[in-house]
Motif scaffolding. Structure first.
Motif, PDB file in Angstrom:
ATOM      1  N   VAL A 259      -3.774   1.686 -11.444  1.00  0.00           N
ATOM      2  CA  VAL A 259      -2.379   1.984 -11.096  1.00  0.00           C
ATOM      3  C   VAL A 259      -1.564   2.029 -12.383  1.00  0.00           C
ATOM      4  O   VAL A 259      -1.649   1.126 -13.211  1.00  0.00           O
ATOM      5  CB  VAL A 259      -1.790   0.911 -10.147  1.00  0.00           C
ATOM      6  CG1 VAL A 259      -0.343   1.250  -9.801  1.00  0.00           C
ATOM      7  CG2 VAL A 259      -2.621   0.784  -8.874  1.00  0.00           C
ATOM      8  N   PHE A 260      -0.768   3.087 -12.540  1.00  0.00           N
ATOM      9  CA  PHE A 260       0.066   3.233 -13.735  1.00  0.00           C
ATOM     10  C   PHE A 260       1.514   3.522 -13.324  1.00  0.00           C
ATOM     11  O   PHE A 260       1.760   4.216 -12.343  1.00  0.00           O
ATOM     12  CB  PHE A 260      -0.444   4.373 -14.615  1.00  0.00           C
ATOM     13  CG  PHE A 260      -1.871   4.195 -15.072  1.00  0.00           C
ATOM     14  CD1 PHE A 260      -2.194   3.245 -16.031  1.00  0.00           C
ATOM     15  CD2 PHE A 260      -2.896   4.953 -14.516  1.00  0.00           C
ATOM     16  CE1 PHE A 260      -3.515   3.065 -16.438  1.00  0.00           C
ATOM     17  CE2 PHE A 260      -4.204   4.788 -14.917  1.00  0.00           C
ATOM     18  CZ  PHE A 260      -4.525   3.839 -15.882  1.00  0.00           C
ATOM     19  N   ARG A 261       2.443   3.006 -14.105  1.00  0.00           N
ATOM     20  CA  ARG A 261       3.876   3.271 -13.897  1.00  0.00           C
ATOM     21  C   ARG A 261       4.297   4.415 -14.807  1.00  0.00           C
ATOM     22  O   ARG A 261       3.985   4.432 -15.998  1.00  0.00           O
ATOM     23  CB  ARG A 261       4.698   2.027 -14.221  1.00  0.00           C
ATOM     24  CG  ARG A 261       4.427   0.873 -13.289  1.00  0.00           C
ATOM     25  CD  ARG A 261       5.168  -0.384 -13.737  1.00  0.00           C
ATOM     26  NE  ARG A 261       6.609  -0.257 -13.608  1.00  0.00           N
ATOM     27  CZ  ARG A 261       7.279  -0.409 -12.465  1.00  0.00           C
ATOM     28  NH1 ARG A 261       6.619  -0.693 -11.359  1.00  0.00           N
ATOM     29  NH2 ARG A 261       8.591  -0.305 -12.433  1.00  0.00           N
ATOM     30  N   LEU A 262       5.018   5.366 -14.225  1.00  0.00           N
ATOM     31  CA  LEU A 262       5.477   6.527 -14.979  1.00  0.00           C
ATOM     32  C   LEU A 262       6.962   6.734 -14.712  1.00  0.00           C
ATOM     33  O   LEU A 262       7.360   6.986 -13.579  1.00  0.00           O
ATOM     34  CB  LEU A 262       4.687   7.775 -14.550  1.00  0.00           C
ATOM     35  CG  LEU A 262       5.102   9.110 -15.192  1.00  0.00           C
ATOM     36  CD1 LEU A 262       4.884   9.080 -16.709  1.00  0.00           C
ATOM     37  CD2 LEU A 262       4.324  10.268 -14.562  1.00  0.00           C
ATOM     38  N   PRO A 263       7.814   6.598 -15.749  1.00  0.00           N
ATOM     39  CA  PRO A 263       9.238   6.885 -15.547  1.00  0.00           C
ATOM     40  C   PRO A 263       9.437   8.338 -15.127  1.00  0.00           C
ATOM     41  O   PRO A 263       8.759   9.244 -15.617  1.00  0.00           O
ATOM     42  CB  PRO A 263       9.864   6.611 -16.919  1.00  0.00           C
ATOM     43  CG  PRO A 263       8.897   5.698 -17.612  1.00  0.00           C
ATOM     44  CD  PRO A 263       7.542   6.111 -17.111  1.00  0.00           C
ATOM     45  N   PHE A 264      10.371   8.558 -14.215  1.00  0.00           N
ATOM     46  CA  PHE A 264      10.600   9.883 -13.664  1.00  0.00           C
ATOM     47  C   PHE A 264      10.906  10.906 -14.760  1.00  0.00           C
ATOM     48  O   PHE A 264      10.484  12.065 -14.672  1.00  0.00           O
ATOM     49  CB  PHE A 264      11.748   9.807 -12.650  1.00  0.00           C
ATOM     50  CG  PHE A 264      11.966  11.067 -11.862  1.00  0.00           C
ATOM     51  CD1 PHE A 264      10.909  11.779 -11.324  1.00  0.00           C
ATOM     52  CD2 PHE A 264      13.249  11.533 -11.623  1.00  0.00           C
ATOM     53  CE1 PHE A 264      11.113  12.935 -10.579  1.00  0.00           C
ATOM     54  CE2 PHE A 264      13.473  12.684 -10.870  1.00  0.00           C
ATOM     55  CZ  PHE A 264      12.404  13.386 -10.353  1.00  0.00           C
TER      56      PHE A 264
END
Length: 517
Positions: A259-264
């Motif tokens: 799982v990775f977080r990606l800023p919009f």
């Protein structure tokens, strides 16, 4: 006449020593267990925390709030039907097209979302599966025509994008159970844990299970890349821990799910679309660009309001995601299905000689349709139809407007116009824009009291509680086949009874849990 939900004094009167002890206990438990948010600048200025390392406990009630068992069960039982309903709505392009036509004249944001769908449709969608992490929000309606008064759960709104607070809600339920086991019985006005009916809350596990179902439904990469899940987030997200709890739950799967977080605003920087007919979405790990993942699921926690689209590049980023093969949660069509106008149209009373509009999606005269109808409240269009013109009269009359709330097609707190502010607001905007709003009759719940701990200070008095029931649904947009449909825990948000807005992240409400009565 209104009826209190409790007999006797609840919450109990606290001594000053008890107040200080409970404040310290809740603050420590909350930080130790992740019931936390990043502080707003009004609490800790940015210059005092330049590295962004600070966290504070989430605003929370000191005691679980009394909530009618009949309303809790009503919301829980109907959730699977709501999941099915909104999956069906999102598949009905003709219906959504009509909704967009009715509101887009005064709402450019809705039109731009629809334009993305049309653009992708022209090219051809490559991913038939859609994922919904939904939340249906209710308030308790007190029917005083019966003796004694009876209670019903009436829907405030249905959320199809960024249905937040599942992670924090789970931990709020845990906090209140901890306090019930260790602290409440020691008060000078003690409460026995045996007398508190605190329902289990599976929100974190339930929401994660929906994302996991979509991840496993996405076929293994034909390009040879490992699969992953992307959390698409707002830059500088204060509600980060709520989202992290969900991430951590997903990664507990065996084998592990990346799982990775990606800023919009970094979508076009860190993802590309493969040149194949399937148009796989590829994520290039920013800290090691040689590592490439094929994105199975994009969980969209940003992009739900105009503020997330400051320029054309942001809209290009949303189009980029929509045309890819990743399973979107939600697609543009599912996001549009969550507009307030859809809620209003579905709740339109059934004509005596024709099927209801709801019957287009859930057959009339079925148990599921009956369950849904019981949750509907009075909602009116603000267009130039007969019903709309009647609603405009109510909205423009200062006396009648006191019983209503005016709602735009928006998610998140702080967007609604209440009571006496409605006539002046309508006169401040062009009349052709009025049709992009809906007028909802205010729900007046029974009186409840509680104590809220916010930013280290206690606030005591009357409160209003709003129940959210989570649901997860995975369906095939082409065939209508539903592959996963589950109820997924609950949220209770509480605010002072003098506040109209209830958003926790927006600074109005607080986290709470149910004590069933």
């Amino acid at each position: 006449m209104t009826t209190s939900l409790t007999s006797g004094a609840y919450p109990p009167q606290l001594t000053q020593e008890e107040e200080q002890y409970l404040i310290a206990t809740i603050k420590d438990w909350s930080i130790a267990n992740g019931l936390a948010v990043r502080p707003p600048p009004t609490v800790i200025p940015a210059e005092a925390d330049p590295e962004g390392i600070a966290a504070i406990n989430t605003p929370v009630t000191v005691f679980p709030s009394p909530f009618p068992r009949v309303c809790f069960e009503q919301g829980r039982v109907v959730q699977n039907s709501y999941n099915e309903l909104y999956a069906a709505v999102s598949r009905d392009e003709e219906f959504i097209s009509q909704i967009v036509k009715e509101v887009a004249g005064g709402d450019e944001f809705i039109q731009k979302l629809w334009d993305i769908h049309l653009k992708v449709k022209e090219e051809g969608y490559t991913q038939p599966l859609s994922l919904g992490l939904f939340r249906s929000d209710y308030m308790v309606h007190q029917d005083t025509s019966t003796s004694p008064p009876s209670f019903q759960a009436k829907q405030v709104e249905f959320n199809t994008i960024a249905s937040s607070f599942g992670g924090l809600s789970y931990h709020t339920s845990r906090l209140h159970k901890y306090l019930a086991d260790t602290e409440y019985s020691l008060l000078q006005a003690p409460i026995s844990s045996i007398l508190l009916d605190l329902p289990e809350n599976s929100a974190t596990e339930g929401l994660a299970a929906g994302i996991q179902a979509a991840y496993h439904a996405y076929a293994d990469s034909k390009l040879g890349h490992p699969k992953c899940v992307i959390f698409l987030v707002q830059p500088g997200e204060r509600n980060v821990f709520d989202q992290r709890h969900l991430e951590y739950q997903i990664t507990k799967a065996k084998p592990s799910i990346p799982v990775f977080r990606l800023p919009f605003d970094k979508v076009l920087t860190h993802t590309t679309i493969a040149g194949s007919p399937k148009r796989q979405l590829l994520y290039h790990l920013p800290r090691n660009p040689s590592k490439v993942y094929e994105v199975a699921v994009v969980y969209i926690r940003a992009g739900y309001g105009p503020g997330d689209y400051p320029d054309q590049r942001a809209w290009e980023g949303r189009h980029h995601l929509e045309r890819s093969a990743a399973i979107k949660c939600p697609t543009v069509l599912t996001q549009l299905a969550g507009t307030k106008k859809v809620q209003q149209v579905l709740a339109t009373p059934r004509p005596s000689s024709a099927p209801s509009i709801l019957g287009r999606f859930i057959k009339d005269d079925t148990p599921a349709a009956g369950e849904l109808w019981r949750t509907f409240t009075n909602i009116y269009p603000m267009d130039t139809s007969e019903a709309g013109l009647e609603a405009r009269k109510k909205a423009l009359d200062p006396q009648q407007a006191e019983s209503y709330v005016l709602k735009p097609q928006r998610e998140g707190g702080g967007n609604n116009i209440y009571r006496g502010a409605i006539p002046g607001f309508l006169r401040s905007i062009p009349e052709p824009h009025w049709g992009s709003y809906i007028l909802m009759e205010l729900i007046t719940p029974p009186p409840v009291s509680n104590i809220i701990l916010r930013n280290g200070h206690l606030e005591q008095g009357g409160v209003i509680c709003e129940l959210g029931i989570y649901g997860t649904c995975l369906w095939n947009q082409n065939t209508g086949n539903v592959r996963h449909n589950e109820q997924a825990g609950y949220l209770l948000r509480t605010k002072g009874d003098s506040s109209d807005e209830g958003g926790v992240a927006a600074g109005f409400g607080c986290m709470d849990s149910c004590c069933l009565v």
